[in-house]
Scaffold this active site. Structure first.
Site, PDB file in Angstrom:
ATOM      1  N   HIS A 126       1.107  -0.631  -0.714  1.00 31.81           N
ATOM      2  CA  HIS A 126      -0.173  -0.150  -0.041  1.00 31.81           C
ATOM      3  C   HIS A 126       0.938   1.451  -0.161  1.00 31.81           C
ATOM      4  O   HIS A 126       2.181   1.065   0.475  1.00 31.81           O
ATOM      5  CB  HIS A 126      -1.223  -0.192   1.062  1.00 31.81           C
ATOM      6  CG  HIS A 126      -2.210   0.771   0.802  1.00 31.81           C
ATOM      7  ND1 HIS A 126      -2.209   2.131   1.727  1.00 31.81           N
ATOM      8  CD2 HIS A 126      -2.993   0.574   1.561  1.00 31.81           C
ATOM      9  CE1 HIS A 126      -2.671   2.699   1.326  1.00 31.81           C
ATOM     10  NE2 HIS A 126      -3.496   2.099   1.525  1.00 31.81           N
ATOM     11  N   ASP A 203       2.623  -4.607   7.335  1.00 26.43           N
ATOM     12  CA  ASP A 203       1.983  -3.154   8.142  1.00 26.43           C
ATOM     13  C   ASP A 203       1.033  -4.832   7.858  1.00 26.43           C
ATOM     14  O   ASP A 203       0.510  -5.308   7.174  1.00 26.43           O
ATOM     15  CB  ASP A 203       1.814  -2.959   6.213  1.00 26.43           C
ATOM     16  CG  ASP A 203       0.389  -2.621   5.724  1.00 26.43           C
ATOM     17  OD1 ASP A 203      -0.140  -1.583   6.997  1.00 26.43           O
ATOM     18  OD2 ASP A 203      -0.202  -1.712   5.407  1.00 26.43           O
ATOM     19  N   GLN A 206      -4.796  -5.121   7.247  1.00 29.96           N
ATOM     20  CA  GLN A 206      -5.374  -5.755   6.241  1.00 29.96           C
ATOM     21  C   GLN A 206      -5.589  -7.513   7.434  1.00 29.96           C
ATOM     22  O   GLN A 206      -6.106  -8.683   7.004  1.00 29.96           O
ATOM     23  CB  GLN A 206      -5.061  -6.618   4.984  1.00 29.96           C
ATOM     24  CG  GLN A 206      -5.229  -5.048   4.306  1.00 29.96           C
ATOM     25  CD  GLN A 206      -6.637  -4.265   4.125  1.00 29.96           C
ATOM     26  OE1 GLN A 206      -7.867  -5.154   4.681  1.00 29.96           O
ATOM     27  NE2 GLN A 206      -7.016  -2.961   3.867  1.00 29.96           N
ATOM     28  N   LYS A 229     -10.303  -0.341  10.552  1.00 26.35           N
ATOM     29  CA  LYS A 229     -10.813  -1.389   9.566  1.00 26.35           C
ATOM     30  C   LYS A 229     -10.817  -3.332  10.746  1.00 26.35           C
ATOM     31  O   LYS A 229     -11.127  -4.452  10.090  1.00 26.35           O
ATOM     32  CB  LYS A 229      -9.374  -1.491   8.429  1.00 26.35           C
ATOM     33  CG  LYS A 229      -9.169  -0.980   8.099  1.00 26.35           C
ATOM     34  CD  LYS A 229      -8.042  -0.874   6.652  1.00 26.35           C
ATOM     35  CE  LYS A 229      -7.025   0.402   5.861  1.00 26.35           C
ATOM     36  NZ  LYS A 229      -7.848   0.555   4.882  1.00 26.35           N
ATOM     37  N   CYS A 370      -4.429   2.591  -3.837  1.00 30.50           N
ATOM     38  CA  CYS A 370      -2.958   3.038  -3.887  1.00 30.50           C
ATOM     39  C   CYS A 370      -2.367   1.670  -3.307  1.00 30.50           C
ATOM     40  O   CYS A 370      -1.552   1.778  -2.049  1.00 30.50           O
ATOM     41  CB  CYS A 370      -3.985   3.260  -0.980  1.00 30.50           C
ATOM     42  SG  CYS A 370      -4.673   4.640  -1.213  1.00 30.50           S
TER      43      CYS A 370
HETATM   44  N1  PLP Z   1      -1.643  -0.938   4.649  1.00 30.31           N
HETATM   45  C1  PLP Z   1      -3.095  -0.868   3.505  1.00 30.31           C
HETATM   46  C2  PLP Z   1      -2.406  -2.558   3.842  1.00 30.31           C
HETATM   47  C3  PLP Z   1      -4.133  -0.672   3.791  1.00 30.31           C
HETATM   48  O1  PLP Z   1      -5.029  -1.196   2.544  1.00 30.31           O
HETATM   49  C4  PLP Z   1      -4.481   0.106   4.203  1.00 30.31           C
HETATM   50  C5  PLP Z   1      -5.302   0.962   4.072  1.00 30.31           C
HETATM   51  O2  PLP Z   1      -6.271   0.639   3.197  1.00 30.31           O
HETATM   52  C6  PLP Z   1      -3.233   1.878   4.471  1.00 30.31           C
HETATM   53  C7  PLP Z   1      -2.115   0.814   5.029  1.00 30.31           C
HETATM   54  C8  PLP Z   1      -3.068   2.583   5.423  1.00 30.31           C
HETATM   55  O3  PLP Z   1      -4.056   2.854   6.716  1.00 30.31           O
HETATM   56  P1  PLP Z   1      -5.260   4.233   7.274  1.00 30.31           P
HETATM   57  O4  PLP Z   1      -5.555   4.547   6.265  1.00 30.31           O
HETATM   58  O5  PLP Z   1      -5.935   3.428   7.892  1.00 30.31           O
HETATM   59  O6  PLP Z   1      -3.641   4.445   7.773  1.00 30.31           O
END
Ligand code: PLP
Length: 606
Positions: A126, A203, A206, A229, A370
């Protein structure tokens, strides 16, 4: 904690939002990977905190402040237990996963990464696990390298091992892909990274919502996730920092809460995790997140994971039945959570897929998610993505597939894609074939009225676009791209004095951008440049919901009026027009009448 049986209907009753309707239909919420919905238990916990205990944590000696502090620190303990952190002091509260990665990039990265060092990311990250490293590389002179993704959506582990070297200071990898649902073997990756002398950030945005996560065995130095999430509120997230890393880090933000002693010209810092939590914390967010963790724990993460995997598998099974569907990522199993299914539908732009589904009350996501490097890897500008969570049902998954059939019936005759210039940015796209549209089954049609007739005008332009014929002697040629969805357009204009004598509009995109380009070609041909600018201003005014100047008749552009409530689609509608405008400006034909909207798109010479 008392265990609760996994009963989807009972679970759904906990989520008030799931009983609302959308566009006259029952809401089918398949966008939990973007943000999940909240059960009453979370909503009540936040409300109770606000009604009974709101105060600034850590700062007061009065009863409410003590209670707020206790609730905040208790939330830290519960979150730590939920993800198997060894110590609550490893849990740092932040706003979201993105802030967690940025915290590590600054607090650890600035202190430990030097020129010539490498940060290893992957092609499936992401943007929030890429851009902070790009910025670190700019600050330090470090180099970013990306582990490739295989055709099946799994990480290329051989390449990963080959890329590890003493130069690698940090590996930054997602636990579960937000596009492919791939589960990466983070414990193995961590072991290999550590053997090579590198640190690893995972990260988990998800992963934590969908899998039992045990950080004790995962071995990550840094692990980030977002509360929103996983049934919690927005504005609260976590970065778990292994205690061995605490002394390797500088503070991130400075201010109250994170200090021990402050002089006018110097300060010393509190111990972690408070060292990394400058300013008033989001106590109600932490309280809500703790309630979310309790909710998930009562069901058991094994049961949550099994339910999502089953829905993901069913979705892939039924979507395979829909003609023209291409699925991305592995089938659910040990290395796929099944929590998302990304797909394209041949001849139907993902934005159009999402909009048709929205008409039926189905919420999915369309775009690059993203994850632009991953879109490039699979050579698609965008995909549609349905995502599942504990409150989704088999019926909802089946309804998704049924609505896709409708989207195909409506748009697929176009088998979209326009022929572009032989060597231009559109060269790789096939020419369209135009067949009359089959209108959707009346059962699934929404009520007649402006919306219906506007849609027919848009569809007609989309399927039979004007402006396809070459224009000889075009003096102005300009290219535009909408980075959000990858739509592209080339506008060629031949001028005869003040008059627009010929226009060619070649594009590749959703029905809205293609139709808007077709309308541009048909409306502007034969008009003067001044009239064209008036029309463009009128279009922008209409899309902002502002009154049109005087006697201006927008012709077929009026069919785009419904888009004013859909900001993402406004950009689609404006793309050909701002491309035309910028080309004319650059050629010195019109003065800089450039609006803010056009700056959102990327333009250049075709
Ligand atoms: N990492 C992953 C794999 C994501 O799917 C997302 C959000 O969709 C993020 C990071 C970023 O999350 P946030 O916008 O809550 O910081």
């Amino acid at each position: 904690m008392t265990q609760r049986p996994f009963d989807v209907e009972a679970i759904r009753r906990d989520f008030p939002i799931l009983s609302r309707s959308v566009r006259g239909r029952a809401l089918v919420y398949l966008d939990s990977a973007a943000t999940s919905q909240k059960p009453r238990q979370v909503l009540d916990a936040v409300r109770r905190y606000d009604e009974e205990a709101n105060a600034n944590a850590h700062r007061g000696v009065h009863a409410l402040a003590e209670e707020a502090t206790r609730l905040y620190e208790d939330a830290r303990e519960r979150v730590a237990r939920f993800v198997g952190a060894r110590d609550a002091r490893e849990v740092v509260f932040v706003r979201n996963a993105t802030e967690g990665v940025n915290l590590v990039a600054h607090a650890w990265g600035d202190a430990n990464v030097r020129e010539g060092d490498e940060v290893l990311v992957t092609v499936m990250e992401h943007h929030s696990n890429l851009v902070p490293w790009h910025l670190l590389a700019r600050r330090t002179g470090a180099r970013i390298r990306a582990v490739p993704v295989r055709d099946d959506g799994r990480l290329d582990l051989d390449a990963f091992r080959a890329m590890l070297s003493p130069r690698v200071r940090l590996v930054a990898v997602t636990h579960v892909s937000n596009v492919l649902a791939t589960i990466n073997p983070v414990a193995d990756l961590a072991r290999a990274a550590h053997e090579a002398g590198a640190r690893i950030l995972v990260d988990g945005a998800q992963a934590v919502p969908h899998l039992p996560v045990d950080l004790g065995s995962a071995g990550a130095d840094f692990y980030v996730f977002s509360g929103h999430k996983m049934l919690g509120p927005m504005g609260i997230g976590v970065v778990v920092v292994a205690r061995e890393r605490h002394d390797e880090m500088l503070p991130f933000l400075g201010g109250g809460e994170m200090i021990r002693e402050v002089e006018v010209d110097s300060s010393s810092y509190a111990d972690p995790p408070w060292r990394f939590e400058a300013g008033t914390p989001n106590v109600e967010g932490a309280v809500g997140l703790a309630a979310a963790v309790d909710y998930l724990s009562a069901l058991g993460m094994e049961a949550v994971a099994a339910h999502t995997r089953r829905l993901g598998a069913r979705a892939r099974e039924v979507l395979r039945e829909v003609p023209g569907v291409r699925l991305f990522g592995p089938d659910p199993g040990v290395d796929s959570s099944g929590s998302v299914v990304s797909f394209t539908l041949d001849g139907v732009h993902p934005h159009d897929v999402a909009q048709v589904l929205d008409r039926f009350g189905v919420a999915i996501r369309a775009g690059h998610h993203c994850a632009q490097p991953l879109m490039r890897r699979f050579e698609v500008p965008a995909t549609a993505r349905a995502s599942f969570y504990l409150y989704n049902t088999d019926d909802e998954v089946d309804f998704l597939a049924r609505c896709l059939v409708e989207a195909t019936r409506e748009f697929a005759p176009a088998r979209a894609g326009w022929e572009g210039p032989a060597d231009g940015p559109l060269a790789r796209f096939a020419p369209p074939t135009h067949t009359p549209p089959a209108l959707p089954d009346p059962v699934l049609r929404d009520s007649a009225g402006d919306g219906e007739s506007d849609r027919e005008v848009i569809l007609d332009h989309y399927l039979h676009p004007s402006g396809q014929d070459p224009v000889d002697g075009a003096q102005v040629e300009w290219w535009g791209r909408n980075p959000l969805c990858g739509d592209e357009v080339v506008v060629r204009t031949r001028l005869d004095g003040e008059r627009i004598a010929g226009l060619q509009v070649l594009g590749r995109g959703c029905s809205v951008s293609v139709a808007s380009g077709s309308i541009l070609a048909s409306e502007l041909k034969g008009r003067t440049v001044v009239e064209a600018v008036r029309l463009l201003r009128g279009l922008k005014a209409m899309l902002r919901g502002e009154p049109l100047p005087g006697d201006l008749d927008l012709g077929d552009l009026t069919a785009l009026r419904g888009l004013k409530d859909l900001p993402v689609r406004v950009k689609c509608a404006l793309l050909p027009w701002t491309t035309f405008e910028e080309g004319m400006e650059r050629a010195g034909v019109i003065e800089d009448a450039h609006g803010a909207e056009s700056r959102e798109a990327t333009h250049g010479h075709a």
